[in-house]
Design an enzyme around this catalytic site. Structure first.
Site, PDB file in Angstrom:
ATOM      1  N   THR A   1      -0.997 -20.067  -4.829  1.00 18.97           N
ATOM      2  CA  THR A   1      -1.243 -21.497  -4.667  1.00 18.97           C
ATOM      3  C   THR A   1      -1.344 -21.909  -3.207  1.00 18.97           C
ATOM      4  O   THR A   1      -2.250 -22.645  -2.829  1.00 18.97           O
ATOM      5  CB  THR A   1      -0.119 -22.304  -5.353  1.00 18.97           C
ATOM      6  OG1 THR A   1      -0.038 -21.919  -6.728  1.00 18.97           O
ATOM      7  CG2 THR A   1      -0.390 -23.794  -5.263  1.00 18.97           C
TER       8      THR A   1
ATOM      9  N   TYR B   1       7.350   1.086 -10.903  1.00 17.96           N
ATOM     10  CA  TYR B   1       6.076   1.091 -11.625  1.00 17.96           C
ATOM     11  C   TYR B   1       5.457   2.488 -11.623  1.00 17.96           C
ATOM     12  O   TYR B   1       5.453   3.158 -10.586  1.00 17.96           O
ATOM     13  CB  TYR B   1       5.094   0.116 -10.971  1.00 17.96           C
ATOM     14  CG  TYR B   1       5.165  -1.315 -11.469  1.00 17.96           C
ATOM     15  CD1 TYR B   1       6.382  -1.893 -11.860  1.00 17.96           C
ATOM     16  CD2 TYR B   1       4.023  -2.103 -11.530  1.00 17.96           C
ATOM     17  CE1 TYR B   1       6.438  -3.197 -12.292  1.00 17.96           C
ATOM     18  CE2 TYR B   1       4.075  -3.416 -11.975  1.00 17.96           C
ATOM     19  CZ  TYR B   1       5.278  -3.960 -12.352  1.00 17.96           C
ATOM     20  OH  TYR B   1       5.338  -5.263 -12.795  1.00 17.96           O
TER      21      TYR B   1
ATOM     22  N   GLY C   1       2.983  -6.581  -7.733  1.00 17.25           N
ATOM     23  CA  GLY C   1       2.639  -7.576  -6.722  1.00 17.25           C
ATOM     24  C   GLY C   1       3.281  -7.259  -5.391  1.00 17.25           C
ATOM     25  O   GLY C   1       4.486  -6.984  -5.322  1.00 17.25           O
TER      26      GLY C   1
ATOM     27  N   ASP D   1       4.085  -9.097  -2.970  1.00 19.20           N
ATOM     28  CA  ASP D   1       5.152 -10.017  -2.575  1.00 19.20           C
ATOM     29  C   ASP D   1       6.484  -9.605  -3.188  1.00 19.20           C
ATOM     30  O   ASP D   1       7.532  -9.666  -2.535  1.00 19.20           O
ATOM     31  CB  ASP D   1       4.797 -11.454  -2.939  1.00 19.20           C
ATOM     32  CG  ASP D   1       4.426 -11.635  -4.408  1.00 19.20           C
ATOM     33  OD1 ASP D   1       4.145 -10.635  -5.111  1.00 19.20           O
ATOM     34  OD2 ASP D   1       4.395 -12.793  -4.864  1.00 19.20           O
TER      35      ASP D   1
END
Length: 257
Positions: free
Chosen positions: A11, A100, A107, A109
């Protein structure tokens, strides 16, 4: 050396300028700021501090996709005359091992925040990043990233209620609710209900991690909040947590030293 660090979310973006010349664990923050939602790289001028402190390097955490990465790279080159360095998720970094199977799907971040949490103290932690989505990542005591959870953020849930219901159309509050008691108006019921949903997830996952820690002989994990809504959520949580504003950007020193 002056370094510009950018945290580009889905965003909005925030930034800070740091001075690393003192060779200490925590750099000196020279300036910081945030851009309004939208393509900030299309603006005609840059923040004055970028020109004042003339960064020699630019480190970027970007979760907004390849097209945005190219736009940031081009704008940084044009404005500052340097190549932006983008963080990537690795199998292992800074003593932390990624949970993962395909680390490229995590992500960046989330990865940076976990790395920074472990750098702050190599001990178990739950890292909660409260942005467009709320991500909860579990970190074990030996640097093992244990995986995590992703749920909609407060703004996303509010917009879903607004668009998909007839009567539950309320605007965001001007200030955080003073109480999490049951709401006696639609506005209060939504404002408090969204917080209760996110905090319920945080507290449930924290308790799970605390149980794992007890079984492994560790003390209770730390709880770290970051992201745009993290400062509001941290003091409302029933588990002891702290607000770590720059956690994602702190991780850039580990992926891009």
């Amino acid at each position: 050396m002056n370094i510009l660090e950018l945290d580009q979310g889905n965003t909005r973006a925030k930034w800070r300028l740091i001075d690393t010349s003192a060779q200490v664990a925590d750099p000196v923050v020279l300036a910081r700021g945030a851009f309004a939602p939208g393509p900030w790289w299309e603006a005609g001028v840059m923040p004055p501090a970028w020109g004042e402190f003339s960064p020699q390097r630019v480190r970027v955490a970007n979760v907004a996709g390849a097209a945005v990465e190219r736009s940031i790279q081009s704008r940084v080159q044009q404005l500052l005359g340097v190549q932006a360095e983008f963080a990537r998720v690795a199998r292992e970094c800074g003593g932390v091992r990624c949970a993962y199977q395909d680390e490229s799907r995590l992500g960046v971040d989330r990865w940076l925040a976990v790395l920074a949490a472990f750098r702050r103290r190599p001990a178990p932690a739950l890292v909660v990043d409260c942005g467009s989505a709320v991500t909860l990542d579990m970190l074990g005591g030996e640097g093992g990233h244990l995986g995590g959870y992703i749920v909609p953020g407060l703004g996303l849930m509010r917009r879903a209620l607004y668009s998909d219901t007839d009567a539950v159309k309320v605007a965001p509050p001007d200030s955080p609710p003073a109480s999490l008691d049951p709401g006696c108006s639609t506005q209060d019921a939504v404002d408090r209900g969204l917080l209760v949903m996110v905090l319920g997830a945080v507290e449930r996952v924290y308790d799970d991690l605390a149980h794992r820690c007890a079984l492994s002989g560790y003390a209770n994990p730390r709880l770290l909040f970051c992201g745009g809504d993290g400062e509001m959520l941290a003091p409302l949580c029933d588990r002891p947590g702290e607000w770590a504003e720059d956690l994602v950007m702190e991780g850039l020193a580990l992926t891009n030293p």
